[in-house]
Motif scaffolding. Structure first.
Motif, short mmCIF file in Angstrom:
data_model
loop_
_atom_site.label_atom_id
_atom_site.label_comp_id
_atom_site.label_asym_id
_atom_site.label_seq_id
_atom_site.Cartn_x
_atom_site.Cartn_y
_atom_site.Cartn_z
N UNK A 42 0.84 -1.21 0.00
CA UNK A 42 0.00 0.00 0.00
C UNK A 42 0.87 1.25 0.00
N UNK A 43 1.97 1.23 0.73
CA UNK A 43 2.89 2.38 0.74
C UNK A 43 3.37 2.66 -0.67
N UNK A 44 3.73 1.63 -1.41
CA UNK A 44 4.22 1.78 -2.78
C UNK A 44 3.07 2.20 -3.69
N UNK A 45 1.92 1.56 -3.55
CA UNK A 45 0.78 1.86 -4.43
C UNK A 45 0.34 3.31 -4.30
N UNK A 46 0.42 3.87 -3.11
CA UNK A 46 -0.10 5.22 -2.88
C UNK A 46 0.92 6.33 -3.16
N UNK A 47 2.17 5.97 -3.42
CA UNK A 47 3.21 6.97 -3.64
C UNK A 47 3.44 7.21 -5.13
N UNK A 48 3.67 8.47 -5.49
CA UNK A 48 4.03 8.82 -6.87
C UNK A 48 5.54 8.70 -7.07
N UNK A 49 6.28 8.98 -5.99
CA UNK A 49 7.74 8.95 -6.02
C UNK A 49 8.22 8.08 -4.86
N UNK A 50 9.22 7.23 -5.14
CA UNK A 50 9.71 6.29 -4.13
C UNK A 50 11.21 6.12 -4.29
N UNK A 51 11.91 5.98 -3.17
CA UNK A 51 13.33 5.60 -3.19
C UNK A 51 13.44 4.20 -2.58
N UNK A 52 14.14 3.31 -3.30
CA UNK A 52 14.40 1.95 -2.83
C UNK A 52 15.90 1.78 -2.69
N UNK A 70 10.11 -8.47 -1.66
CA UNK A 70 9.33 -7.24 -1.64
C UNK A 70 9.27 -6.63 -3.04
N UNK A 71 10.41 -6.58 -3.72
CA UNK A 71 10.42 -6.01 -5.07
C UNK A 71 9.56 -6.86 -6.01
N UNK A 72 9.61 -8.18 -5.86
CA UNK A 72 8.76 -9.04 -6.69
C UNK A 72 7.29 -8.70 -6.48
N UNK A 73 6.91 -8.40 -5.23
CA UNK A 73 5.52 -8.05 -4.92
C UNK A 73 5.12 -6.68 -5.46
N UNK A 75 6.77 -4.74 -7.87
CA UNK A 75 7.12 -4.40 -9.25
C UNK A 75 5.89 -4.06 -10.10
N UNK A 76 4.80 -4.83 -10.03
CA UNK A 76 3.63 -4.49 -10.86
C UNK A 76 3.01 -3.13 -10.52
N UNK A 77 3.38 -2.56 -9.38
CA UNK A 77 2.81 -1.28 -8.96
C UNK A 77 3.64 -0.08 -9.41
N UNK A 78 4.77 -0.31 -10.10
CA UNK A 78 5.72 0.77 -10.40
C UNK A 78 5.43 1.53 -11.70
N UNK A 79 4.48 1.08 -12.48
CA UNK A 79 4.19 1.74 -13.75
C UNK A 79 3.83 3.21 -13.52
N UNK A 80 4.53 4.10 -14.24
CA UNK A 80 4.26 5.53 -14.15
C UNK A 80 4.87 6.22 -12.95
N UNK A 81 5.52 5.49 -12.06
CA UNK A 81 6.09 6.10 -10.85
C UNK A 81 7.50 6.61 -11.11
N UNK A 82 7.92 7.51 -10.26
CA UNK A 82 9.27 8.08 -10.31
C UNK A 82 10.08 7.39 -9.22
#
Length: 139
Positions: A42-52, A70-73, A75-82
């Motif tokens: 949810x943290x990833x899904x709700x963020x427009x910009x993320x640092x990993x 975690x990245x495997x889970x 990854x599908x949420x990263x489309x369009x994110x910065x």
């Protein structure tokens, strides 16, 4: 709010996470530093910009018990994110970061930047973390 999600074994990548969070705050944005075991999809899904962040492990791979799953889970949420990827390494040449960047790019992230540090981040590496964090805020 820009989450900074990381795994660190020796503290080097954690130091980079702190510098990135500082750069985000310097750019006037809110941030939260989250160890990967406490991070949620949810943290990833709700963020427009993320640092990993994750150091190179084994044969230049992401840490396999926490960060890789975690990245495997997410990854599908990263489309369009910065995305800003960061981490430290002690050997080889940083190939793990190139592989990770290709992986995230393949998920359709709209912006990707990377920062790596050899061993413990020195003053230059800390400044590079802050600079990349500010660029993420402006992206």
């Amino acid at each position: 709010m820009i989450p900074v999600i990381y795994w660190s074994g020796t503290g080097n990548t954690e130091a980079m996470a702190n510098a990135i969070a500082e750069g985000i705050r310097e750019a006037g944005e809110e941030t939260k530093i989250i160890e990967v075991d406490s991070a949620t999809e949810e943290t990833v899904a709700s963020a427009e910009k993320i640092a990993f962040g994750c150091p190179a492990m084994g044969a230049e791979e992401l840490e396999e018990a926490s960060m890789r799953p975690f990245m495997d889970d997410v990854n599908p949420l990263l489309k369009g994110k910065k995305i800003l990827l960061f981490g430290s390494y002690d050997w080889a040449d940083g190939e793990w970061m190139e592989t990770w960047e290709d992986e995230v790019r393949g998920q359709g992230a709209s912006y990707i930047d990377t920062v790596i540090a050899k061993g413990e981040p020195d003053g230059d590496a800390v400044e590079e973390c802050k600079k990349s964090a500010r660029a993420l805020c402006e992206a």
